[in-house]
Design a protein around this motif. Structure first.
Motif, PDB file in Angstrom:
ATOM      1  N   ASP A  86       5.462  -9.428 -30.729  1.00 32.96           N
ATOM      2  CA  ASP A  86       4.026  -9.177 -30.772  1.00 32.96           C
ATOM      3  C   ASP A  86       3.379  -9.680 -29.478  1.00 32.96           C
ATOM      4  O   ASP A  86       4.040 -10.248 -28.598  1.00 32.96           O
ATOM      5  CB  ASP A  86       3.384  -9.818 -32.003  1.00 32.96           C
ATOM      6  N   PHE A  87       2.078  -9.495 -29.381  1.00 35.94           N
ATOM      7  CA  PHE A  87       1.352  -9.837 -28.155  1.00 35.94           C
ATOM      8  C   PHE A  87       1.424 -11.329 -27.844  1.00 35.94           C
ATOM      9  O   PHE A  87       1.757 -11.731 -26.727  1.00 35.94           O
ATOM     10  CB  PHE A  87      -0.107  -9.394 -28.276  1.00 35.94           C
ATOM     11  N   GLU A  88       1.110 -12.177 -28.829  1.00 30.60           N
ATOM     12  CA  GLU A  88       1.041 -13.612 -28.586  1.00 30.60           C
ATOM     13  C   GLU A  88       2.394 -14.175 -28.163  1.00 30.60           C
ATOM     14  O   GLU A  88       2.485 -15.011 -27.249  1.00 30.60           O
ATOM     15  CB  GLU A  88       0.532 -14.343 -29.829  1.00 30.60           C
ATOM     16  N   THR A  89       3.459 -13.721 -28.812  1.00 30.76           N
ATOM     17  CA  THR A  89       4.787 -14.219 -28.464  1.00 30.76           C
ATOM     18  C   THR A  89       5.173 -13.790 -27.056  1.00 30.76           C
ATOM     19  O   THR A  89       5.685 -14.585 -26.258  1.00 30.76           O
ATOM     20  CB  THR A  89       5.833 -13.713 -29.476  1.00 30.76           C
ATOM     21  N   SER A  90       4.929 -12.524 -26.738  1.00 27.50           N
ATOM     22  CA  SER A  90       5.250 -12.019 -25.399  1.00 27.50           C
ATOM     23  C   SER A  90       4.446 -12.755 -24.335  1.00 27.50           C
ATOM     24  O   SER A  90       4.981 -13.145 -23.287  1.00 27.50           O
ATOM     25  CB  SER A  90       4.958 -10.511 -25.325  1.00 27.50           C
ATOM     26  N   LEU A  91       3.169 -12.961 -24.612  1.00 34.53           N
ATOM     27  CA  LEU A  91       2.299 -13.676 -23.680  1.00 34.53           C
ATOM     28  C   LEU A  91       2.814 -15.088 -23.437  1.00 34.53           C
ATOM     29  O   LEU A  91       2.851 -15.572 -22.294  1.00 34.53           O
ATOM     30  CB  LEU A  91       0.879 -13.719 -24.226  1.00 34.53           C
ATOM     31  N   GLY A  92       3.252 -15.763 -24.500  1.00 32.48           N
ATOM     32  CA  GLY A  92       3.761 -17.117 -24.354  1.00 32.48           C
ATOM     33  C   GLY A  92       4.988 -17.190 -23.464  1.00 32.48           C
ATOM     34  O   GLY A  92       5.114 -18.097 -22.627  1.00 32.48           O
ATOM     35  N   PHE A  93       5.901 -16.232 -23.615  1.00 35.53           N
ATOM     36  CA  PHE A  93       7.107 -16.237 -22.788  1.00 35.53           C
ATOM     37  C   PHE A  93       6.789 -15.950 -21.321  1.00 35.53           C
ATOM     38  O   PHE A  93       7.338 -16.591 -20.420  1.00 35.53           O
ATOM     39  CB  PHE A  93       8.111 -15.216 -23.312  1.00 35.53           C
ATOM     40  N   THR A 153      -0.742  -5.039 -21.499  1.00 34.30           N
ATOM     41  CA  THR A 153      -1.833  -5.897 -21.978  1.00 34.30           C
ATOM     42  C   THR A 153      -1.518  -7.364 -21.731  1.00 34.30           C
ATOM     43  O   THR A 153      -2.409  -8.158 -21.364  1.00 34.30           O
ATOM     44  CB  THR A 153      -2.073  -5.652 -23.479  1.00 34.30           C
ATOM     45  N   VAL A 154      -0.263  -7.748 -21.913  1.00 28.74           N
ATOM     46  CA  VAL A 154       0.159  -9.125 -21.630  1.00 28.74           C
ATOM     47  C   VAL A 154      -0.099  -9.476 -20.168  1.00 28.74           C
ATOM     48  O   VAL A 154      -0.655 -10.534 -19.848  1.00 28.74           O
ATOM     49  CB  VAL A 154       1.651  -9.307 -21.972  1.00 28.74           C
ATOM     50  N   ILE A 155       0.302  -8.591 -19.270  1.00 32.40           N
ATOM     51  CA  ILE A 155       0.119  -8.854 -17.838  1.00 32.40           C
ATOM     52  C   ILE A 155      -1.365  -8.979 -17.507  1.00 32.40           C
ATOM     53  O   ILE A 155      -1.778  -9.872 -16.749  1.00 32.40           O
ATOM     54  CB  ILE A 155       0.766  -7.739 -16.997  1.00 32.40           C
ATOM     55  N   THR A 156      -2.178  -8.106 -18.083  1.00 32.45           N
ATOM     56  CA  THR A 156      -3.628  -8.165 -17.831  1.00 32.45           C
ATOM     57  C   THR A 156      -4.184  -9.537 -18.202  1.00 32.45           C
ATOM     58  O   THR A 156      -4.998 -10.116 -17.475  1.00 32.45           O
ATOM     59  CB  THR A 156      -4.349  -7.067 -18.632  1.00 32.45           C
ATOM     60  N   GLU A 157      -3.730 -10.074 -19.319  1.00 33.19           N
ATOM     61  CA  GLU A 157      -4.204 -11.378 -19.758  1.00 33.19           C
ATOM     62  C   GLU A 157      -3.676 -12.498 -18.859  1.00 33.19           C
ATOM     63  O   GLU A 157      -4.405 -13.435 -18.521  1.00 33.19           O
ATOM     64  CB  GLU A 157      -3.777 -11.625 -21.215  1.00 33.19           C
ATOM     65  N   VAL A 158      -2.420 -12.389 -18.455  1.00 33.54           N
ATOM     66  CA  VAL A 158      -1.801 -13.429 -17.621  1.00 33.54           C
ATOM     67  C   VAL A 158      -2.516 -13.564 -16.285  1.00 33.54           C
ATOM     68  O   VAL A 158      -2.748 -14.677 -15.799  1.00 33.54           O
ATOM     69  CB  VAL A 158      -0.307 -13.114 -17.406  1.00 33.54           C
ATOM     70  N   ILE A 159      -2.858 -12.436 -15.668  1.00 32.64           N
ATOM     71  CA  ILE A 159      -3.396 -12.494 -14.308  1.00 32.64           C
ATOM     72  C   ILE A 159      -4.923 -12.581 -14.279  1.00 32.64           C
ATOM     73  O   ILE A 159      -5.508 -12.690 -13.200  1.00 32.64           O
ATOM     74  CB  ILE A 159      -2.945 -11.269 -13.478  1.00 32.64           C
ATOM     75  N   ARG A 160      -5.549 -12.557 -15.449  1.00 35.97           N
ATOM     76  CA  ARG A 160      -7.012 -12.432 -15.519  1.00 35.97           C
ATOM     77  C   ARG A 160      -7.735 -13.417 -14.592  1.00 35.97           C
ATOM     78  O   ARG A 160      -8.617 -13.033 -13.820  1.00 35.97           O
ATOM     79  CB  ARG A 160      -7.480 -12.625 -16.959  1.00 35.97           C
ATOM     80  N   ASN A 161      -7.391 -14.684 -14.640  1.00 37.36           N
ATOM     81  CA  ASN A 161      -8.064 -15.704 -13.830  1.00 37.36           C
ATOM     82  C   ASN A 161      -7.078 -16.458 -12.952  1.00 37.36           C
ATOM     83  O   ASN A 161      -7.280 -17.647 -12.665  1.00 37.36           O
ATOM     84  CB  ASN A 161      -8.828 -16.679 -14.739  1.00 37.36           C
ATOM     85  N   GLU A 162      -6.005 -15.777 -12.539  1.00 32.43           N
ATOM     86  CA  GLU A 162      -4.970 -16.438 -11.749  1.00 32.43           C
ATOM     87  C   GLU A 162      -4.804 -15.723 -10.396  1.00 32.43           C
ATOM     88  O   GLU A 162      -4.178 -14.664 -10.310  1.00 32.43           O
ATOM     89  CB  GLU A 162      -3.640 -16.433 -12.521  1.00 32.43           C
ATOM     90  N   PRO A 163      -5.385 -16.281  -9.321  1.00 28.02           N
ATOM     91  CA  PRO A 163      -5.340 -15.613  -8.013  1.00 28.02           C
ATOM     92  C   PRO A 163      -3.939 -15.527  -7.419  1.00 28.02           C
ATOM     93  O   PRO A 163      -3.711 -14.739  -6.494  1.00 28.02           O
ATOM     94  CB  PRO A 163      -6.259 -16.479  -7.142  1.00 28.02           C
ATOM     95  N   ARG A 164      -2.990 -16.328  -7.923  1.00 30.80           N
ATOM     96  CA  ARG A 164      -1.629 -16.280  -7.379  1.00 30.80           C
ATOM     97  C   ARG A 164      -0.802 -15.158  -7.996  1.00 30.80           C
ATOM     98  O   ARG A 164       0.333 -14.922  -7.569  1.00 30.80           O
ATOM     99  CB  ARG A 164      -0.919 -17.611  -7.606  1.00 30.80           C
ATOM    100  N   ALA A 165      -1.357 -14.463  -8.985  1.00 37.09           N
ATOM    101  CA  ALA A 165      -0.609 -13.404  -9.668  1.00 37.09           C
ATOM    102  C   ALA A 165      -1.362 -12.083  -9.550  1.00 37.09           C
ATOM    103  O   ALA A 165      -2.593 -12.036  -9.629  1.00 37.09           O
ATOM    104  CB  ALA A 165      -0.394 -13.757 -11.135  1.00 37.09           C
ATOM    105  N   GLY A 166      -0.606 -11.008  -9.352  1.00 37.73           N
ATOM    106  CA  GLY A 166      -1.212  -9.684  -9.248  1.00 37.73           C
ATOM    107  C   GLY A 166      -0.398  -8.651 -10.000  1.00 37.73           C
ATOM    108  O   GLY A 166       0.765  -8.878 -10.351  1.00 37.73           O
ATOM    109  N   TYR A 167      -1.011  -7.504 -10.234  1.00 39.95           N
ATOM    110  CA  TYR A 167      -0.353  -6.415 -10.960  1.00 39.95           C
ATOM    111  C   TYR A 167      -0.185  -5.226 -10.035  1.00 39.95           C
ATOM    112  O   TYR A 167      -1.076  -4.908  -9.236  1.00 39.95           O
ATOM    113  CB  TYR A 167      -1.184  -6.008 -12.178  1.00 39.95           C
ATOM    114  N   PHE A 168       0.960  -4.564 -10.148  1.00 43.57           N
ATOM    115  CA  PHE A 168       1.143  -3.304  -9.436  1.00 43.57           C
ATOM    116  C   PHE A 168       1.444  -2.207 -10.452  1.00 43.57           C
ATOM    117  O   PHE A 168       2.351  -2.353 -11.277  1.00 43.57           O
ATOM    118  CB  PHE A 168       2.282  -3.385  -8.420  1.00 43.57           C
TER     119      PHE A 168
END
Length: 475
Positions: free
Chosen positions: A212-219, A267-282
């Motif tokens: 699920d979303f929460e588990t994937s986000l945690g990993f 969706t997980v990636i969007t949440e991970v990088i939301r406020n993290e300038p060291r991470a980006g999405y391609f």
């Protein structure tokens, strides 16, 4: 607290943008979809870039390597008999969030200690069967001795620990369907369930989980936190692999299951990088899946064609990487060349297959040779050399040219060693009356024989009788 824009300001911003509404999107969907990207950072030229994730990570690293970047994963190597295909690194592909987290955590713990892998580090991921060991965190099809598993795990650590020193880490997420070993509370490589004896031995211990979303986000967050703990300045670039899932255990249509998995990971990636300038999405996934042309796919409509991969990497480089202008021009010129080569390859593969069915073996071999030339020239064509050699092998076998077939089979085994290939080579050496090689082939077939192979055991027994009769060996 930053003031939020008013509704009027948002409306004006949307109307002023050239990319924020669908009206002008058509030119960016044809040939290849080209989404507009706002990069969080730039990776300097000739930096070190570590790649981890699905098979699409292998595509990215091979192409970035051509542009002068240092790719530690390109140094990963294995003996031929341990490879699952021509790319050695495919054995350590990590398709799911827990697979990535577990490998990062495994390396992190050893790097924090002394950098030396011991058997205690391997026990949790080693499954013993008949005195040999499967590495449940890799995709290796065959078990290893304890000594070899330890040695290979040290090599994996030596390469993977580069993520704690590199300038940029590229992560490609692929799937959300996983299998958890409930006894060890660890997730195992999905590829292991395809190994019949291992699947049956582990069956009651393995629990199927569609994350699920929460588990994937945690990993995913856990993996990034470990990397940044050791390498706080690392830039992390995350993407979703555009390669569809091969199968689903959910019982749903594979088309729906694969898309659901990709959407969740996005969706997980969007949440991970939301406020993290060291991470980006391609948006490599969007670039392939939203292109209004089937040309971006290989013939299986699952893998991505060579030229389309190069197109993705070209935009990736243009967006996030600083590359010498001449290098970039040369690379982008190679995209057109790769497209032409892949068209020639696929055309000849189809025509060669048709010629075999029509028993026109001369044409089949010629088509196979042309396809082979294109595959050698463009290594990114998925298993291209092996697929071309299969056409050539069938044509040569039909005209009973055993000397020529020996060369072809030897190369096929170099590319993908497994029991069936050794059996084919054994029959060929029997016809050539090379009995020492025949016995060696039989031994290799036994060594690589899966317990549940439907015909290999009978073929090995038959070949052993041939060898005994030919050499007078004792029964």
């Amino acid at each position: 607290m930053t003031d939020k824009p008013t509704l009027e300001q948002l409306w004006a911003q949307m109307r002023a943008s050239e990319v924020s509404n669908w009206d002008g999107v058509s030119p960016r969907l044809y040939d290849q979809c080209a989404p507009s990207i706002r990069p969080r950072f730039k990776v300097p030229a000739r930096s070190s870039v570590f790649t981890i994730g699905s098979c699409f990570a292998r595509n990215i690293e091979e192409n970035l390597g051509q542009l002068g970047y240092d790719l530690p994963m390109l140094k990963f190597d294995l003996p031929a008999e341990e490879k699952i295909n021509s790319r050695a690194a495919n054995i350590v592909n990590k398709y799911t969030p827990p697979a990535i987290y577990q490998e990062v955590k495994w390396c992190y713990d050893i790097a924090k200690r002394d950098g030396i892998v011991n058997w205690a580090d391997c026990e949790a991921i080693a499954f013993e069967k008949d005195g040999m060991y499967y590495d449940t965190a890799t995709h290796g099809r065959y078990p290893l001795s304890k000594e070899r598993m330890l040695e290979r795990r040290q090599h994996i650590f030596d390469v993977f620990q580069s993520m704690f020193h590199t300038d940029c880490v590229v992560i490609t997420l692929g799937l959300t369907e996983v299998f958890r070993d409930v006894e060890r509370d660890l997730y195992v490589s999905n590829a292991l369930v395809a190994i019949g004896p291992l699947r049956r031995a582990l069956g009651e211990r393995l629990e199927f989980v569609d994350l699920d979303f929460e588990t994937s986000l945690g990993f995913v967050r856990g993996a990034l936190d470990l990397i940044w703990d050791m390498n706080p300045d690392a830039k992390i670039l995350i993407t979703v692999s555009p390669v569809s899932a091969k199968a689903t255990f959910s019982g749903d249509d594979i088309i729906l299951a694969s898309m659901r998995s990709k959407a969740l990971l996005h969706t997980v990636i969007t949440e991970v990088i939301r406020n993290e300038p060291r991470a980006g999405y391609f948006p490599g996934f969007e670039r392939i899946m939203l292109t209004r042309s089937w040309d971006v796919f290989a013939p299986d409509l699952r893998h991505v064609s060579d030229f389309a991969v190069k197109g993705v990497v070209a935009q990736l480089v243009q967006t996030y990487f600083e590359v010498d202008a001449t290098q970039r021009q040369d690379f982008e010129a190679n995209i057109a060349s790769a497209h032409d080569a892949e068209v020639i390859f696929n055309t000849n593969l189809v025509e060669g297959t048709a010629a075999l069915e029509a028993e026109d073996f001369e044409t089949a071999e010629a088509c196979g040779q042309t396809a082979l030339e294109q595959a050698i020239r463009n290594r990114d064509i998925n298993n291209g050399e092996l697929r071309a050699l299969r056409i050539i092998d069938a044509a040569i076998t039909a005209r009973a040219d055993w000397v020529a077939r020996d060369v072809v089979l030897t190369r096929m085994i170099e590319l993908r060693p497994h029991c069936v290939a050794w059996i084919k080579l054994a029959y060929n050496n029997y016809r050539l009356q090379r009995y020492d090689q025949l016995k060696s082939n039989i031994d290799m077939a036994k060594e690589t024989l899966p317990d549940d192979h439907p015909s290999a055991a009978a073929q090995i027994e038959k070949l052993t009788e041939y060898w005994k009769n030919a050499t007078g060996a004792a029964h």
